[in-house]
Motif scaffolding. Structure first.
Motif, PDB file in Angstrom:
ATOM      1  N   HIS A 264       7.904 -31.115  -8.119  1.00  0.00           N
ATOM      2  CA  HIS A 264       7.554 -30.376  -9.316  1.00  0.00           C
ATOM      3  C   HIS A 264       6.522 -29.643  -9.311  1.00  0.00           C
ATOM      4  O   HIS A 264       5.509 -29.692  -8.327  1.00  0.00           O
ATOM      5  CB  HIS A 264       7.737 -31.591 -10.354  1.00  0.00           C
ATOM      6  N   GLY A 265       6.152 -28.896 -10.381  1.00  0.00           N
ATOM      7  CA  GLY A 265       5.200 -28.006 -10.275  1.00  0.00           C
ATOM      8  C   GLY A 265       4.016 -28.446 -11.255  1.00  0.00           C
ATOM      9  O   GLY A 265       3.687 -29.715 -11.453  1.00  0.00           O
ATOM     10  N   ASP A 266       3.049 -27.835 -11.356  1.00  0.00           N
ATOM     11  CA  ASP A 266       1.730 -28.194 -12.010  1.00  0.00           C
ATOM     12  C   ASP A 266       2.144 -28.755 -13.341  1.00  0.00           C
ATOM     13  O   ASP A 266       2.750 -28.560 -14.141  1.00  0.00           O
ATOM     14  CB  ASP A 266       0.700 -26.977 -12.258  1.00  0.00           C
ATOM     15  N   ARG A 267       1.378 -30.040 -13.638  1.00  0.00           N
ATOM     16  CA  ARG A 267       1.667 -30.759 -14.713  1.00  0.00           C
ATOM     17  C   ARG A 267       0.396 -31.231 -15.210  1.00  0.00           C
ATOM     18  O   ARG A 267      -0.884 -31.205 -14.800  1.00  0.00           O
ATOM     19  CB  ARG A 267       2.318 -32.177 -14.177  1.00  0.00           C
ATOM     20  N   THR A 268       0.483 -31.703 -16.736  1.00  0.00           N
ATOM     21  CA  THR A 268      -0.706 -32.446 -17.378  1.00  0.00           C
ATOM     22  C   THR A 268      -0.950 -33.863 -16.565  1.00  0.00           C
ATOM     23  O   THR A 268       0.117 -34.301 -16.146  1.00  0.00           O
ATOM     24  CB  THR A 268      -0.637 -32.458 -18.885  1.00  0.00           C
ATOM     25  N   PRO A 269      -2.135 -34.217 -16.667  1.00  0.00           N
ATOM     26  CA  PRO A 269      -2.413 -35.658 -16.177  1.00  0.00           C
ATOM     27  C   PRO A 269      -1.221 -36.628 -17.058  1.00  0.00           C
ATOM     28  O   PRO A 269      -1.342 -36.883 -18.084  1.00  0.00           O
ATOM     29  CB  PRO A 269      -4.011 -36.086 -16.541  1.00  0.00           C
ATOM     30  N   LYS A 270      -0.950 -37.611 -15.906  1.00  0.00           N
ATOM     31  CA  LYS A 270      -0.245 -38.720 -16.459  1.00  0.00           C
ATOM     32  C   LYS A 270      -1.038 -39.700 -17.151  1.00  0.00           C
ATOM     33  O   LYS A 270      -2.222 -39.953 -16.886  1.00  0.00           O
ATOM     34  CB  LYS A 270       0.706 -39.436 -15.318  1.00  0.00           C
ATOM     35  N   GLN A 271      -0.717 -40.309 -18.311  1.00  0.00           N
ATOM     36  CA  GLN A 271      -1.635 -41.113 -19.168  1.00  0.00           C
ATOM     37  C   GLN A 271      -0.748 -42.535 -19.857  1.00  0.00           C
ATOM     38  O   GLN A 271       0.401 -42.424 -19.640  1.00  0.00           O
ATOM     39  CB  GLN A 271      -2.010 -40.467 -20.257  1.00  0.00           C
ATOM     40  N   LYS A 272      -1.630 -43.384 -19.677  1.00  0.00           N
ATOM     41  CA  LYS A 272      -0.936 -44.715 -20.011  1.00  0.00           C
ATOM     42  C   LYS A 272      -1.966 -45.427 -21.200  1.00  0.00           C
ATOM     43  O   LYS A 272      -3.150 -45.606 -20.691  1.00  0.00           O
ATOM     44  CB  LYS A 272      -0.602 -45.577 -18.977  1.00  0.00           C
ATOM     45  N   VAL A 273      -1.671 -46.129 -22.353  1.00  0.00           N
ATOM     46  CA  VAL A 273      -2.433 -46.693 -23.115  1.00  0.00           C
ATOM     47  C   VAL A 273      -1.798 -48.347 -23.187  1.00  0.00           C
ATOM     48  O   VAL A 273      -0.817 -48.306 -23.742  1.00  0.00           O
ATOM     49  CB  VAL A 273      -2.571 -45.914 -24.794  1.00  0.00           C
ATOM     50  N   LYS A 274      -2.633 -49.056 -23.125  1.00  0.00           N
ATOM     51  CA  LYS A 274      -2.171 -50.617 -23.354  1.00  0.00           C
ATOM     52  C   LYS A 274      -3.199 -51.171 -24.201  1.00  0.00           C
ATOM     53  O   LYS A 274      -4.185 -50.969 -24.067  1.00  0.00           O
ATOM     54  CB  LYS A 274      -2.499 -51.382 -22.035  1.00  0.00           C
ATOM     55  N   LEU A 275      -2.539 -51.925 -25.123  1.00  0.00           N
ATOM     56  CA  LEU A 275      -3.282 -52.707 -26.133  1.00  0.00           C
ATOM     57  C   LEU A 275      -2.288 -53.842 -26.971  1.00  0.00           C
ATOM     58  O   LEU A 275      -1.186 -53.807 -26.921  1.00  0.00           O
ATOM     59  CB  LEU A 275      -3.937 -51.756 -27.304  1.00  0.00           C
ATOM     60  N   LYS A 276      -3.091 -54.778 -26.993  1.00  0.00           N
ATOM     61  CA  LYS A 276      -2.447 -56.061 -27.537  1.00  0.00           C
ATOM     62  C   LYS A 276      -2.419 -55.909 -29.404  1.00  0.00           C
ATOM     63  O   LYS A 276      -3.447 -55.574 -29.712  1.00  0.00           O
ATOM     64  CB  LYS A 276      -3.192 -57.245 -27.245  1.00  0.00           C
ATOM     65  N   THR A 395       3.335 -27.745 -17.157  1.00  0.00           N
ATOM     66  CA  THR A 395       2.443 -26.895 -17.932  1.00  0.00           C
ATOM     67  C   THR A 395       3.124 -25.352 -17.749  1.00  0.00           C
ATOM     68  O   THR A 395       3.962 -25.153 -17.016  1.00  0.00           O
ATOM     69  CB  THR A 395       1.088 -26.740 -17.088  1.00  0.00           C
ATOM     70  N   HIS A 396       2.646 -24.497 -18.357  1.00  0.00           N
ATOM     71  CA  HIS A 396       3.082 -23.050 -18.228  1.00  0.00           C
ATOM     72  C   HIS A 396       2.873 -22.677 -16.678  1.00  0.00           C
ATOM     73  O   HIS A 396       3.440 -21.825 -16.384  1.00  0.00           O
ATOM     74  CB  HIS A 396       2.341 -22.167 -19.168  1.00  0.00           C
ATOM     75  N   ALA A 397       1.771 -23.112 -16.064  1.00  0.00           N
ATOM     76  CA  ALA A 397       1.633 -22.765 -14.729  1.00  0.00           C
ATOM     77  C   ALA A 397       2.551 -23.265 -13.893  1.00  0.00           C
ATOM     78  O   ALA A 397       3.254 -22.697 -12.990  1.00  0.00           O
ATOM     79  CB  ALA A 397       0.073 -23.210 -14.139  1.00  0.00           C
ATOM     80  N   GLY A 398       3.005 -24.525 -14.245  1.00  0.00           N
ATOM     81  CA  GLY A 398       4.002 -25.008 -13.647  1.00  0.00           C
ATOM     82  C   GLY A 398       5.288 -24.253 -13.510  1.00  0.00           C
ATOM     83  O   GLY A 398       6.052 -24.225 -12.613  1.00  0.00           O
ATOM     84  N   ARG A 399       5.875 -23.929 -14.551  1.00  0.00           N
ATOM     85  CA  ARG A 399       7.049 -23.342 -14.869  1.00  0.00           C
ATOM     86  C   ARG A 399       6.996 -21.818 -14.072  1.00  0.00           C
ATOM     87  O   ARG A 399       7.949 -21.388 -13.472  1.00  0.00           O
ATOM     88  CB  ARG A 399       7.142 -22.866 -16.420  1.00  0.00           C
ATOM     89  N   LYS A 400       5.610 -21.157 -13.971  1.00  0.00           N
ATOM     90  CA  LYS A 400       5.483 -19.912 -13.580  1.00  0.00           C
ATOM     91  C   LYS A 400       5.707 -20.253 -11.880  1.00  0.00           C
ATOM     92  O   LYS A 400       6.219 -19.287 -11.292  1.00  0.00           O
ATOM     93  CB  LYS A 400       4.227 -19.335 -13.894  1.00  0.00           C
ATOM     94  N   GLN A 401       5.038 -21.266 -11.400  1.00  0.00           N
ATOM     95  CA  GLN A 401       5.175 -21.671  -9.944  1.00  0.00           C
ATOM     96  C   GLN A 401       6.472 -21.678  -9.744  1.00  0.00           C
ATOM     97  O   GLN A 401       7.076 -21.133  -8.508  1.00  0.00           O
ATOM     98  CB  GLN A 401       4.385 -22.774  -9.753  1.00  0.00           C
ATOM     99  N   ALA A 402       7.378 -22.637 -10.587  1.00  0.00           N
ATOM    100  CA  ALA A 402       8.516 -22.812 -10.014  1.00  0.00           C
ATOM    101  C   ALA A 402       9.661 -21.481  -9.980  1.00  0.00           C
ATOM    102  O   ALA A 402      10.441 -21.472  -9.279  1.00  0.00           O
ATOM    103  CB  ALA A 402       9.228 -23.945 -11.011  1.00  0.00           C
ATOM    104  N   GLU A 403       9.447 -20.744 -11.000  1.00  0.00           N
ATOM    105  CA  GLU A 403      10.248 -19.723 -11.043  1.00  0.00           C
ATOM    106  C   GLU A 403       9.977 -18.701  -9.836  1.00  0.00           C
ATOM    107  O   GLU A 403      10.595 -18.040  -9.552  1.00  0.00           O
ATOM    108  CB  GLU A 403       9.801 -18.949 -12.436  1.00  0.00           C
TER     109      GLU A 403
END
Length: 946
Positions: A264-276, A395-403
C-alpha cells in the motif's frame, strides 16, 4: 414494466408510498443497510424507481468503502453517472426497488436477438466505474463484439420466448462467474455492426423461406453470397515484444501474464490506545452490544455504535484539562488523558467510518448480583479492557503514489499495440483481477492504482466497489508464523542489546546476508540511548503545542478549522493547504493526538523503572519520524531530522530481521505467511499456460470457415466442453465464486469473456493478457521476496541455484526496507516459435521495486524542497532479480516455488464472497421462474412462428 423490475421482486425488495415522503413502518434505514419487511439489504445496493420509465437510478456505497452515492442517468455528452460523496441516505419522495449491486469488473454486455436462435453481443464500459463514456471519432459509444456462452445464448432464447419479442435487446451483467439479465429494452437493434446486419439478413431469409418456401430453405447456403469466399482475419501482424526490462529474446515472444504483488501507499502512523475502564456508562454500553453477556467481548465499528461510545465518553471527560500536569502523572491522570484521547479520536473527521476506527471492550472482572426477582444470581462486569485502534489511513500522498504507479504500469509493463494496455482492456483482451487485503489503506491503494492503470476519472469509492475484491485470508494476517516471528524478535533483541554485535556466521558464508542479524549496524546498542533521548525531545515539543492548542480552544477569539473530512479526502492527491498555513498538523491529526502518538512511543520504547529497551518499537519510531519529516516539516520540530537518521540505521536492520533472523528462518516464516498467495500465483500461471496452449492448438487445427453465421448451440456447447476438459483438474468440477482461490472461476471459464475475432476490428484479436494484482502490506512483500531469494535452501531443492541472481541478492540486501508502494512483478512470456512441449515455450521474468525513494528526506536540495511542499515521495523504478540474458522457464519457476505454495486441492471450498457484493442470494432459476410465471408464456409456441 421492464424485466429487471419483475425479476427483482423475487430477489430484491420494494415498497410503495401513497404520497411523497410518506413514513412506512416496515421500512428502516441504518448507516449500511435498509430493511424492508424485515429483510435487510446491505450496501452497496441499487435503488431503482418502481416506474420502469424513470431512469433515475442510484447506487449507495458502504461506509467501509468511504460511503456516498452514485447517480446513473441516460448519457449526457460524455457522462453517464456522477458520484456524490456526501449523500448517504436513500430517497423518500417516491417508491423504489432495492437490488444487490453486482461487481462486473467495469464492463456491461449488451445483447441483441433476431429470433430465438440468434444473439449478437457487445461489451462496453460500465457507467458505474467513473461515469465517463468512451466514444470513437464519430461520436459513437465504443463497443466491441464478444462471444456469448451457451448458457447466455439460452438466456437470450428465454427472453424472446417470455416477451414474444423476436427482435429484442437486453443487458447482461457478468458477476462472479455467472450471468444475470438486468434489463430488457424490447424492440432494439445494433446501430453500427456489419456482423449484426449480415447475420440478421441470414436469419430473416431463413424465416421467410421456412414459412413460404420450406423446400428451398435447405438448399440455399446459410451464408450471404458475397461472403462465400471471404477469409477470416489473418493472424499475421501479431504484436511482437521482448521482455522490455531485461532484453529481447526473439521477435516471436508475446506477453501472456502479469502478476504483481504491491504494498500500500503512504499512510498515517498506526495507533492503539489501551485502558482499563470501570465506568458504568462504558460497561453498560458493552452489555448493550454483546447481548447482555457479562463475559463476552464487544467490537464497535458502526457509526451508531461509535456515536454511542462518543456520547458516553463526552460525559466522562471534561471539555478541557483542569490544569497542567507534572511529568510524574498519577494513574488517575493517565486514565483521564487516555479517555480524552479516545474522545479526540472519535471526534476526528466529523463523522464515522468503520474502515478507520474500531473499538474492542473485553470484560476482565465480574461480580455476582442477585436477580431482580430475588431468585438466583447474575454476573455483572465491573472492569473491562478498552482497546481503540485507529490511524494507518492512506494519505493524500499515498493516493498520489498509487495512481502514478498505476500509470507507470500502464505505460511500461504492457508495451505493444497502439495504446497498449487500454486498447487491450477496452477490447476484452485483457483479463484483469484486482485483490486487496481487508485493511482500508490497502483497499484504497488498489482503487487509486486501478484509476491510474485504466485511465479512470473521479472518486475512488465507485472504483473500489466495482473493481477490487477483498481476500483477507490470502493477503492479511501473520498468525501462521507468529511463533517463529516471536523467536526472531527475541533473538533480535539479544543481538541489539548486547554490547557487541553477536553474529552467527552460519558456516562462514562469504555472503553478508547469510549471517544472523545481517543488516544491523555495528554496536547497535550504543544507538538506543540517543534514540530514546531524541524521542523524548520531540515528545516535549509536541506536548507544548498540544497544551497551547488546548488553551486556544477555550478562548472565544480562536477560530477552529472545520473537521478534516476523511470521506471527501479519499480522492484527493494534494495537501490541505489551509491546515498547513494555519500551523496545524497535516491531515486529520490534532496536536493532542500527535502528542499521544509520541508519548506512547516514548513509554513503549524504554521502561525506565526496569531499565529495558523494547527493540520491536524501533519500526514505529521510524514510521513516526518519516511521517512527520514528510508531512509536518512545517512544524519545525527540533531534532526530528537527527532522530530520523538514528531510527533509520536501526530500522534498516530490525525490519528485515523481524521476518527471520537468517535466511533459513526467513524462508520458513515467508513460506508460512505467503503460502496461500504463492499457491494462487501458481494457479494463475498454470491457467495462463493451459489457455495459451489451447489457443495455439485451436489455431493449428482450424479450417477455412464456410459460414460467418454463429455455430449452433450444440456445436458451441461441445466446443466449450472440449476447451474446459483440456485444462480439467479435480478443482474444476464445482461452481465457485471469484473469492475462492482454488476454484478461480474466471480462469476455468475463460471463453465466456472473449472478443469475437471475426468482427472485432482490431489488429490482433487473438492476443490476450492476464493480469492479477495483489495489494497487501509489508509482511507479505517481505515474505514473498524471502521465498524467491532463499527457496533453494530447502532440503528438497539442494543443488539448485536461487531464483534470484547473486548481484540481485546483494542489491536486495542493501535495499533493507521495502517501503510504501514497493512491488514484485512476475511476467510470463510465450515464444510462439518454440514447440508446445518445449519447456522454453514459456519464460518467466522477475523484477522488484523498493518503493518510495527516501533520498529527499535525507537531502536539502531544490528537488527535496519541492517534494516537501507536495508531501509526496517518488516511487523507484523496477530492478532485475535475474541476470540480463538469463532464461528462467516456467517449469523451473514452478519447481522452485511449489514446495512453499498451498496446493490447489488444499484451498477451502467456495464461501460467501467477501467483496462488496452484498448479502443477497443468487438463483440460477430466477429466469426460468420468470418465463414460467409470465402470463402469456403458456400460450407461446416453442418455435415462435407467427
Amino acid at each position: 414494466m421492464s424485466w429487471s423490475r419483475s425479476i427483482f421482486f423475487m430477489t430484491g425488495g420494494r415498497f410503495m408510498r401513497e404520497y411523497p415522503y410518506q413514513e412506512l413502518d416496515y421500512f428502516v434505514e441504518q448507516e449500511d443497510f435498509v430493511e424492508v419487511h424485515g429483510k435487510r439489504f446491505w450496501k452497496p445496493f441499487v435503488e431503482k424507481p418502481i416506474d420502469g420509465d424513470d431512469h433515475s437510478i442510484m447506487i449507495y456505497y458502504p461506509s467501509s468503502a468511504g460511503g456516498g452515492m452514485k447517480e446513473l442517468f441516460r448519457k449526457v455528452g460524455n457522462r453517464s453517472s456522477e458520484f456524490h460523496p456526501e449523500v448517504r441516505r436513500v430517497r423518500r419522495e417516491g417508491s423504489y426497488i432495492y437490488e444487490e449491486f453486482m461487481p462486473t469488473g467495469g464492463t456491461d454486455v449488451k445483447v441483441y436477438t433476431v429470433g430465438a436462435e440468434y444473439a449478437h453481443a457487445e461489451a462496453r464500459k460500465s457507467p458505474v466505474v467513473d461515469g465517463v463514456v468512451m466514444r470513437n471519432p464519430d461520436g459513437k459509444e465504443v463497443r466491441y463484439p464478444v462471444l456469448l456462452t451457451p448458457g447466455e445464448k439460452q438466456m437470450s432464447r428465454d427472453v424472446c420466448l417470455a416477451f414474444r419479442q423476436l427482435v429484442c435487446g437486453f443487458d447482461l451483467l457478468r458477476c462472479e462467474g455467472r450471468s444475470y439479465v438486468c434489463d430488457v429494452n424490447g424492440w432494439s437493434f445494433v446501430k453500427n455492426s456489419y456482423k449484426y446486419y449480415d447475420d440478421a439478413a441470414c436469419v430473416l431469409r431463413k424465416m421467410f423461406l421456412d414459412a413460404k418456401a420450406p423446400h428451398l430453405s435447405t438448399t440455399i447456403p446459410p451464408n450471404l453470397p458475397w461472403k462465400v469466399n471471404e477469409l477470416t482475419q489473418s493472424s499475421e501482424g501479431l504484436t511482437h515484444q521482448g521482455s522490455g526490462l531485461i532484453g529481447t529474446f526473439g521477435q516471436s515472444e508475446e506477453l501472456r501474464c502479469v502478476i504483481a504483488v504491491i504494498r500500500h501507499g503512504d499512510r498515517t502512523p498506526k495507533q492503539k490506545v489501551k485502558l482499563k475502564v470501570t465506568e458504568e456508562k462504558l460497561l453498560n454500553l458493552m452489555l448493550k452490544y454483546n447481548g447482555g453477556r457479562a463475559r463476552a467481548e464487544t467490537k464497535l465499528k458502526s457509526a451508531v455504535q461509535l456515536q454511542d461510545l462518543l456520547d458516553a465518553t463526552r460525559l466522562l471527560v471534561p471539555p478541557t484539562r483542569s490544569g497542567r500536569e507534572s511529568d510524574s502523572e498519577t494513574e488517575d491522570t493517565e486514565h483521564s488523558e487516555k479517555l480524552r484521547q479516545v474522545k479526540a479520536v472519535l471526534e476526528e473527521g466529523g463523522h464515522f467510518s468503520g474502515i478507520y476506527r474500531k473499538v474492542q471492550l473485553k470484560p476482565s472482572k465480574w461480580v455476582k448480583l442477585s436477580k431482580s426477582d430475588g431468585v438466583g444470581e447474575d454476573e455483572h462486569p465491573v472492569e473491562a479492557l478498552m482497546v481503540l485502534k485507529y490511524g494507518g489511513v492512506l494519505t493524500h500522498a499515498g493516493r498520489k503514489q498509487a495512481e502514478e504507479l498505476g500509470r507507470y504500469f500502464r505505460n511500461n509493463i504492457y508495451p505493444g499495440e497502439g495504446t497498449g494496455l487500454l486498447r487491450l482492456h477496452s477490447t476484452y483482451r485483457h483479463d484483469l483481477k484486482i485483490y486487496s487485503s481487508d485493511e482500508g489503506r490497502v483497499q484504497m491503494s488498489a482503487a487509486a492504482f486501478a484509476k491510474g492503470l485504466l485511465d479512470l476519472e473521479g472518486q475512488l469509492t465507485p472504483i473500489l466497489v466495482s473493481l477490487v475484491s477483498k481476500d483477507s485470508s490470502m493477503l492479511d494476517g501473520l498468525e501462521d508464523a507468529s511463533v517463529e516471528m516471536d523467536e526472531a524478535k527475541a533473538r533480535l533483541h539479544e543481538i541489539i542489546t548486547s554490547e557487541g554485535k553477536a553474529i552467527d556466521k552460519n558456516g562462514g558464508s562469504e555472503f553478508p546476508w547469510m549471517f544472523d542479524g545481517a543488516g544491523l549496524p555495528d554496536k547497535a546498542s550504543q544507538l538506543l540511548r540517543p534514540l530514546v533521548n531524541l524521542t523524548k525531545k520531540i515528545t516535549t515539543q509536541v506536548k507544548l503545542l498540544a497544551e497551547d492548542e488546548d488553551e486556544k480552544l477555550v478562548t472565544s477569539s480562536y477560530t477552529v478549522l472545520p473537521h478534516y473530512d476523511q470521506a471527501k479526502a479519499l480522492g484527493k492527491t494534494t495537501i490541505d493547504v489551509t491546515r498547513i498555513a494555519a500551523g496545524f498538523p497535516c491531515g486529520s491529526e490534532s496536536f493532542l493526538l500527535m502528542f499521544a502518538r509520541w508519548k506512547k512511543l516514548e513509554r513503549d520504547l524504554y521502561n525506565e523503572r526496569k531499565n529495558r529497551y523494547d527493540v520491536t518499537q524501533i519500526p514505529d519510531v521510524y514510521d513516526s519520524c518519516k511521517y512527520d519529516l514528510l508531512h509536518n516539516a512545517h512544524l519545525n520540530l527540533e531534532g526530528l531530522a537527527e532522530l530520523f537518521k538514528v531510527a533509520q540505521l536501526l530500522a534498516d536492520g530490525v525490519i528485515p530481521n523481524e521476518y527471520g533472523i537468517n535466511p533459513s528462518q526467513k524462508l520458513k516464516i515467508g513460506s508460512k505467511i505467503a503460502r496461500r498467495l504463492l499457491g494462487k500465483i501458481l494457479i494463475d500461471l498454470r491457467n495462463t499456460r493451459e489457455e495459451a496452449i489451447s489457443v495455439a492448438e485451436l489455431k493449428g487445427s482450424q479450417e477455412p470457415p464456410t459460414s460467418t453465421f454463429a455455430k449452433t448451440r450444440k456445436e458451441e456447447t461441445e466446443y466449450q466442453v472440449r476447451s474446459l476438459n483440456k485444462n480439467e483438474d479435480p478443482r474444476r468440477s464445482s461452481t465457485t465464486s471469484e473469492k475462492s482461490l482454488d476454484q478461480d472461476d474466471d480462469d476455468d471459464r475463460e471463453t465466456k469473456y472473449r472478443l469475437d475475432p471475426k468482427y472485432a476490428n482490431v489488429k490482433t484479436p487473438e492476443r490476450h493478457v492476464r493480469t492479477r494484482l495483489y495489494f497487501t502490506s509489508e509482511s507479505h512483500i517481505h515474505s514473498l521476496m524471502n521465498v524467491l531469494r532463499y527457496c533453494n535452501l530447502d532440503e528438497t531443492l539442494q543443488g539448485e541455484d536461487s531464483l534470484v541472481c547473486t548481484s540481485a541478492l546483494e542489491r536486495v540486501f542493501k535495499t533493507k526496507e521495502l517501503d510504501y508502494m514497493s512491488y514484485i512483478v512476475l511476467r510470463m512470456f510465450e515464444n510462439t516459435e518454440v514447440a508446445l512441449e518445449d519447456p522454453k515455450r514459456f519464460r518467466m521474468e522477475m523484477t522488484f521495486s523498493r518503493g518510495a525513494d527516501l533520498s529527499p528526506l535525507e537531502s536539502h536540495d531544490g528537488d527535496a524542497a519541492l517534494l516537501h511542499q507536495e508531501h509526496t515521495l517518488p516511487i523507484m523504478g523496477p530492478e532485475r532479480l535475474q541476470e540480463a540474458g538469463s532464461y528462467l522457464t516456467l517449469d523451473q519457476f514452478e519447481k522452485m516455488i511449489h514446495p512453499f505454495a498451498m496446493p490447489a486441492e488444499d484451498f477451502p471450498p467456495p464461501a460467501t464472497p467477501q467483496a462488496f457484493s452484498g448479502y443477497f442470494s443468487k438463483s440460477a432459476g430466477v429466469f426460468e421462474r420468470l418465463v414460467n410465471l409470465w402470463p402469456f408464456h403458456k400460450g407461446a409456441n416453442n418455435n415462435v412462428k407467427q
